[in-house]
Structures are given as C-alpha cells and as structure tokens.
Motif scaffolding. Structure first.
Motif, PDB file in Angstrom:
ATOM      1  N   LYS A 289       0.833  -1.205  -0.122  1.00 13.37           N
ATOM      2  CA  LYS A 289       0.092   0.091  -0.244  1.00 13.37           C
ATOM      3  C   LYS A 289       0.758   1.437   0.075  1.00 13.37           C
ATOM      4  O   LYS A 289       0.585   2.069  -0.662  1.00 13.37           O
ATOM      5  CB  LYS A 289      -0.887  -0.045   1.399  1.00 13.37           C
ATOM      6  CG  LYS A 289      -1.701   1.307   1.356  1.00 13.37           C
ATOM      7  CD  LYS A 289      -2.657   1.136   2.563  1.00 13.37           C
ATOM      8  CE  LYS A 289      -3.530   2.122   2.823  1.00 13.37           C
ATOM      9  NZ  LYS A 289      -4.095   2.397   4.144  1.00 13.37           N
ATOM     10  N   ASN A 290       1.715   1.354   0.978  1.00 13.69           N
ATOM     11  CA  ASN A 290       2.676   2.544   0.810  1.00 13.69           C
ATOM     12  C   ASN A 290       3.548   2.668  -0.254  1.00 13.69           C
ATOM     13  O   ASN A 290       3.932   3.624  -0.528  1.00 13.69           O
ATOM     14  CB  ASN A 290       3.715   2.385   2.235  1.00 13.69           C
ATOM     15  CG  ASN A 290       2.844   3.039   3.268  1.00 13.69           C
ATOM     16  OD1 ASN A 290       1.608   3.198   3.393  1.00 13.69           O
ATOM     17  ND2 ASN A 290       3.487   2.765   4.613  1.00 13.69           N
ATOM     18  N   GLN A 292       2.825   1.464  -3.522  1.00  8.26           N
ATOM     19  CA  GLN A 292       1.916   2.456  -4.510  1.00  8.26           C
ATOM     20  C   GLN A 292       1.681   3.713  -4.150  1.00  8.26           C
ATOM     21  O   GLN A 292       1.750   4.635  -5.355  1.00  8.26           O
ATOM     22  CB  GLN A 292       0.825   1.475  -4.474  1.00  8.26           C
ATOM     23  CG  GLN A 292       0.807  -0.058  -4.959  1.00  8.26           C
ATOM     24  CD  GLN A 292       1.470   0.139  -6.559  1.00  8.26           C
ATOM     25  OE1 GLN A 292       1.595   0.976  -7.165  1.00  8.26           O
ATOM     26  NE2 GLN A 292       1.845  -1.587  -6.803  1.00  8.26           N
ATOM     27  N   ARG A 293       1.466   4.274  -2.979  1.00 10.73           N
ATOM     28  CA  ARG A 293       1.202   5.548  -2.748  1.00 10.73           C
ATOM     29  C   ARG A 293       2.366   6.485  -3.087  1.00 10.73           C
ATOM     30  O   ARG A 293       2.448   7.453  -3.700  1.00 10.73           O
ATOM     31  CB  ARG A 293       1.011   5.726  -1.175  1.00 10.73           C
ATOM     32  CG  ARG A 293       0.771   7.222  -0.737  1.00 10.73           C
ATOM     33  CD  ARG A 293       0.499   7.252   0.797  1.00 10.73           C
ATOM     34  NE  ARG A 293       1.773   6.807   1.415  1.00 10.73           N
ATOM     35  CZ  ARG A 293       2.788   7.689   1.870  1.00 10.73           C
ATOM     36  NH1 ARG A 293       2.751   8.819   1.225  1.00 10.73           N
ATOM     37  NH2 ARG A 293       4.013   7.114   2.264  1.00 10.73           N
ATOM     38  N   LEU A 294       3.723   5.823  -2.650  1.00 15.55           N
ATOM     39  CA  LEU A 294       5.016   6.574  -2.957  1.00 15.55           C
ATOM     40  C   LEU A 294       5.148   6.811  -4.352  1.00 15.55           C
ATOM     41  O   LEU A 294       5.608   7.716  -5.137  1.00 15.55           O
ATOM     42  CB  LEU A 294       6.222   5.926  -2.373  1.00 15.55           C
ATOM     43  CG  LEU A 294       6.182   5.981  -0.646  1.00 15.55           C
ATOM     44  CD1 LEU A 294       7.249   5.240  -0.232  1.00 15.55           C
ATOM     45  CD2 LEU A 294       6.344   7.571  -0.410  1.00 15.55           C
ATOM     46  N   ARG A 295       4.939   5.463  -5.168  1.00 13.78           N
ATOM     47  CA  ARG A 295       5.188   5.480  -6.688  1.00 13.78           C
ATOM     48  C   ARG A 295       4.052   6.601  -7.250  1.00 13.78           C
ATOM     49  O   ARG A 295       4.510   7.069  -8.305  1.00 13.78           O
ATOM     50  CB  ARG A 295       4.773   4.050  -7.288  1.00 13.78           C
ATOM     51  CG  ARG A 295       5.213   4.100  -8.607  1.00 13.78           C
ATOM     52  CD  ARG A 295       5.548   2.777  -9.021  1.00 13.78           C
ATOM     53  NE  ARG A 295       4.408   1.787  -9.014  1.00 13.78           N
ATOM     54  CZ  ARG A 295       4.340   0.492  -9.672  1.00 13.78           C
ATOM     55  NH1 ARG A 295       5.449  -0.019 -10.034  1.00 13.78           N
ATOM     56  NH2 ARG A 295       3.108  -0.364  -9.589  1.00 13.78           N
ATOM     57  N   GLY A 296       2.970   6.721  -6.865  1.00 15.51           N
ATOM     58  CA  GLY A 296       2.315   7.852  -7.268  1.00 15.51           C
ATOM     59  C   GLY A 296       2.710   9.155  -7.203  1.00 15.51           C
ATOM     60  O   GLY A 296       2.426  10.020  -7.918  1.00 15.51           O
ATOM     61  N   LEU A 297       3.606   9.420  -6.241  1.00 13.76           N
ATOM     62  CA  LEU A 297       4.178  10.724  -5.997  1.00 13.76           C
ATOM     63  C   LEU A 297       5.244  11.111  -6.818  1.00 13.76           C
ATOM     64  O   LEU A 297       5.688  12.363  -7.078  1.00 13.76           O
ATOM     65  CB  LEU A 297       4.551  10.894  -4.219  1.00 13.76           C
ATOM     66  CG  LEU A 297       3.718  10.847  -3.214  1.00 13.76           C
ATOM     67  CD1 LEU A 297       4.256  10.872  -1.784  1.00 13.76           C
ATOM     68  CD2 LEU A 297       2.527  11.651  -3.398  1.00 13.76           C
ATOM     69  N   PRO A 365       0.401  16.597  -4.636  1.00 18.08           N
ATOM     70  CA  PRO A 365       0.226  15.573  -3.539  1.00 18.08           C
ATOM     71  C   PRO A 365       1.625  15.431  -2.550  1.00 18.08           C
ATOM     72  O   PRO A 365       1.504  15.386  -1.521  1.00 18.08           O
ATOM     73  CB  PRO A 365      -0.267  14.480  -4.136  1.00 18.08           C
ATOM     74  CG  PRO A 365      -0.849  14.724  -5.390  1.00 18.08           C
ATOM     75  CD  PRO A 365      -0.212  16.076  -5.859  1.00 18.08           C
ATOM     76  N   GLU A 369       0.843  15.787   1.660  1.00 17.94           N
ATOM     77  CA  GLU A 369       0.784  14.749   2.676  1.00 17.94           C
ATOM     78  C   GLU A 369       2.416  14.642   2.976  1.00 17.94           C
ATOM     79  O   GLU A 369       3.137  14.780   2.189  1.00 17.94           O
ATOM     80  CB  GLU A 369       0.231  13.527   1.991  1.00 17.94           C
ATOM     81  CG  GLU A 369       1.017  13.118   0.610  1.00 17.94           C
ATOM     82  CD  GLU A 369       0.319  11.961   0.138  1.00 17.94           C
ATOM     83  OE1 GLU A 369       0.823  10.771   0.032  1.00 17.94           O
ATOM     84  OE2 GLU A 369      -0.987  12.264  -0.422  1.00 17.94           O
TER      85      GLU A 369
END
Length: 504
Positions: A289-290, A292-297, A365, A369
C-alpha cells in the motif's frame, strides 16, 4: 466476548495492590527490559531486517542502542525522579510543607507504530514503567516480525501481572480503545491520532500524541552544498525515508538548487552505490500500500535524481533466528548432519531508489501529505523571508531544519517559526539528546517524552501541602466575620515571596 476484559482487570488489580510503586520494583522491571535487549539482540536485528530490511547499523543506532540508553538513564536517575519536589511557599504557608509528588497514573496504554517498531515501543514503555504504572503495549501489526518478538519474548522479562502485550489490527485497536485507561500514549499518523483522542475523550483520559507532518528544511545560499547534501541525504533516506522527523522537503533558491543537485547525487552514490537496490544499507518500503502511494508521488514535478522502483523486490533475512522453521541439511561426506535454521523466503516490500524531485508545486500531493519514503522534493523560494512565510502558513511540523554558514540565518529561522523540535545544520540529531523533550506541537502532536520527560509524562504531578494542626489563632483571621484589616493581611500572606521569614 470482550477479548481484553480479563487482561485489563488483572492489570488494574495489580496496580491497586500497590506493587508497582516501590522503587525496587520499578528498577527490577527496567532491568528486565535491559536483559531483553541484551539477550535477544540478534533476534531483534533479524526481525527488523525482515520487516524493513534494516541493516545491523540502522537497527543498532536507531532501535536497540537508543532504547538501551533510555533504560540506563532511567535506572541511574529513578530515585531522584521519584523524590518529592519541594516548591516555594507564600507567607501564609511558611511553617508548612509544600511539595509535588510524582504518582503513577495507573493503567496506561502504549500504541506503537511500524517504522521504528522496537524503539517506539520501548522508549515510552521505559517511562511508563519507571513512573510505576501497569502497561498495555499494542505494537503495530504491520511490522509483523518485531510484533511477534514483542508479544512472545518481551513478557518473559517483565512481571506479567503488571504488563501485557495485545495484538491485532484497526478493529482490535478500536475495541481496546473502548475501555477506560488512565493514560494513552500514541505514536502514528494525525488521522489515527484524531481517532485515539476522540476515544480517550469519552473517558476523559489524558493523552500524548506523537504524530507527524511535513518537516521543512531551509538551505541558505551561504552554505557548503556538499556538506548540506551529505547530511540531508543521510537523514532523508535513513530507514528508506520512513521517519517522522526526516527532512520532508527543501526550500532554497534556484541558484542553491543548481549547486545542491550534483552534491546530492554524489552523496547518494557514495552512500548506496550505483545500484541502490543492491545496497545493504537501503531499507525497503514497509507494505504494498505504501509502495503504491509513493510511486504515485513520483508524478509530481520532475525527477532529477533516482525515481526507479521495483515492486517485485524480495530478500531473505539472515539465518539463525527462532522465528524460522527448522530443516535438516543434507549430509555431507565426512560430516554429520547439522540442524540449519532457515528463514522462509518473504515477499519483501518494494524498493524505491533515493529520489529528488524538482519543479514541484505547493498544490501537488507530494507537498500536501507526509511523504514517509525516500523522496525529497525541492521547492524554490526567492529569499529567507519567503521561506519563513511558507513555513508559517502551513501546519506546525514535528521538526524543522535550517542550513547556513551564518548563525544569524539559523537563529532567525528558529525565532520566526514554530515546530516540535529544531536542528540547525544537521538532521534529527536533536532526538539523541535525552535532556531535550521530543514531541510535536499543533497538528504534529501534543506532549513530549525522552529521558526525564518520559517519566514526567507518565506521572501525575500531585500538589501537596501538609499543615500543622495547631496555630488556630493565626489561621482564624480567615474566618467570618471578615474585616478590611484581615483581608489585607490575608492578601499579603498569600503572595509568593522569596523571603524565608516566619508567619507573624
């Protein structure tokens, strides 16, 4: 069925018996914690390697040794911390004894996070035990290997009538928070911190919230770019950036950015090599989960350094670990069969290379965040004034950093901003000073701990005044019928003064 009722009842009964109050009992508990660290060092290192791919260096410096130092400090100072604290008296109480008594709250709950799963479990635990409380420890279910050690091994070293580890995820934590505790200490995200505080409010339970936030790092034009790059890169990418006090973004002029980028590239290459994924010193992202979140950033701004990710990264932790399965190795010629302890291959979290982003916008983003990963955005400002204004118009961070060869610049950033902690010309070294409180302000948290601040956090400071049973004629001027003269005398007597004269 309430899964926690029996455990909490047992701990409350133990506290009510008074067994946790003597200094000897508290010291014995702290010594048990110390033995836990000493006798299970390799086990803990392997658990941390499984959870976060932490190197032995990172585990020792940021988890094991720092926890041991906290225990040692508490053992050295315990009796001094426990002593009643004498306070100045006013004229009306000169013949009395006035002091502050440090009492344990009772049954306290410590909820720990996954990013430093040992350190952030044990450091508050040290304060809670030193203060004489009974403790429920809720380690993070995300760092599964460390959670397992804390649940299965740690209780053997403590008095289990006064200490318990409870397991579970968000649902179980919610059930746990329905119970009344005398104090709650939470480390985690602001979002969950609000949930904890709301639950505590139902019982009027006091809380310490150690949260996070976006920690600014101002870099002045007057600096040595390589020195700044070395220090910022080390602290940004330590634990793969999963540190609540890591520098979260840089504020600097375009000219300083141009000088800083090659210096950052040089530092990253020296630290982690040409292929950071193969470096034993770069951690892993804790979960899918983390990751994928970082890859989006990474889509924010432009990638100037790094940016590579590997979702399928796997690793095998070191051998000889009690948490593994046992298998017999094949017999070799001339040798007897040996028992080899193998850790099962674990699907490790993904890797993300140390990354620097430029050209980011405040509305993106990555600037909205807490990053909690190995990504460092750089935002350009035209002046120190603009940097200070940018920082002041955002939530107060947990930490704030300023780099400059000019002490006046560093002092100005300190004077014109607010944050939980501040460090000039380095990263989060202020956390290593036990005589400094660690904690947030505003959205980054409330309350503090470390060293004596931990003991004070978990102690009720009870105001005490012991008066003589005699002298009733002197005290009678308080009683009706009131007169102007008596009022003047009373007001003068109740004013706190530095003199030690006796009550007339």
């Amino acid at each position: 069925m309430d899964p926690f009722a029996d455990t909490l009842q047992r701990l409350r009964e133990a506290f009510d018996s008074g067994c946790t109050r003597p200094a000897e009992f508290r010291a014995a508990q702290l010594k048990g914690l110390s033995r836990f660290l000493q006798e299970n060092k390799q086990l803990l290192q392997e658990a941390l390697a499984q959870d976060l791919h932490k190197s032995a260096f990172e585990s020792e410096v940021s988890e094991i040794s720092i926890s041991q130092n906290e225990i040692n400090s508490a053992l050295r100072n315990l009796r001094a911390w426990m002593k009643d604290e004498k306070v100045p008296r006013n004229l009306a109480t000169q013949l009395d004894s006035a002091f502050i008594r440090k009492e344990p709250f009772g049954l306290v709950l410590v909820i720990a996070p996954w990013n430093y799963p040992l350190n952030l479990s044990l450091e508050p635990l040290v304060g809670a035990l030193a203060a004489g409380n009974c403790v429920v420890l809720k380690p993070s279910e995300v760092s599964k290997s460390t959670e397992k050690v804390l649940a299965e091994v740690l209780p053997r070293y403590l008095d289990q009538s006064c200490f318990a580890v409870v397991l579970g995820g968000p649902q179980e934590t919610g059930q746990l928070l329905e119970h009344k505790f005398d104090y709650i200490f939470f480390t985690g995200s602001p979002r969950v911190g609000k949930i904890v505080m709301a639950a505590a409010a139902k019982h009027l339970t006091p809380v310490t919230l150690e949260l996070g936030g976006k920690n600014p790092c101002y870099v002045d034009d007057n600096c040595d770019p390589q020195t700044v790059a070395n220090r910022v890169a080390f602290f940004r990418y330590f634990n793969s950036g999963q540190t609540c006090v890591a520098p979260d973004y840089i504020l600097c002029s375009p000219e300083t950015q141009a000088r800083l980028l090659p210096a950052l590239q040089s530092a990253i290459t020296r630290f982690y090599g040409e292929d950071p994924q193969s470096s034993p010193d770069l951690g892993r992202i804790i979960s899918e989960k983390n990751f994928q979140r970082l890859r989006g950033l990474l889509s924010c701004g432009h990638v100037a350094i790094g940016g590579q990710t590997d979702e399928s990264d796997r690793y095998i932790a070191r051998p000889e670990h009690p948490l593994r399965c046992e298998q017999s190795s094949p017999s070799l010629p001339g040798r007897t069969a040996q028992r080899v302890m193998l850790l099962p291959s674990r699907l490790g979290p993904g890797t993300s290379a140390p990354t620097v982003l430029v050209g980011v916008q405040e509305t993106e983003p990555v600037m909205q965040e807490e990053i909690f990963g190995p990504i460092l955005p750089i935002m350009n400002v035209r002046s120190l004034d603009e940097a200070v204004e940018f920082i002041r118009h955002r939530e107060k961070p947990l930490a704030l950093y300023a780099f400059s060869n000019s002490s006046q610049v560093v002092k100005r950033v300190l004077a014109q901003t607010s944050s939980g902690g501040f460090c000039g010309n380095d990263g989060f070294m202020h956390m290593t000073v036990a005589s400094l409180p660690f904690g947030g302000v505003g959205a980054s948290g409330m309350g503090s701990y470390h060293g004596k601040f931990s003991f004070d956090t978990f102690s009720h400071h009870r105001a005490c005044l012991l008066r003589r049973p005699g002298l009733e004629k002197v005290y009678a001027l308080r009683y009706p019928p009131h007169t102007p003269r008596n009022l003047r005398v009373l007001l003068a007597a109740m004013e706190t003064r530095s003199c030690s004269c006796a009550l007339l």
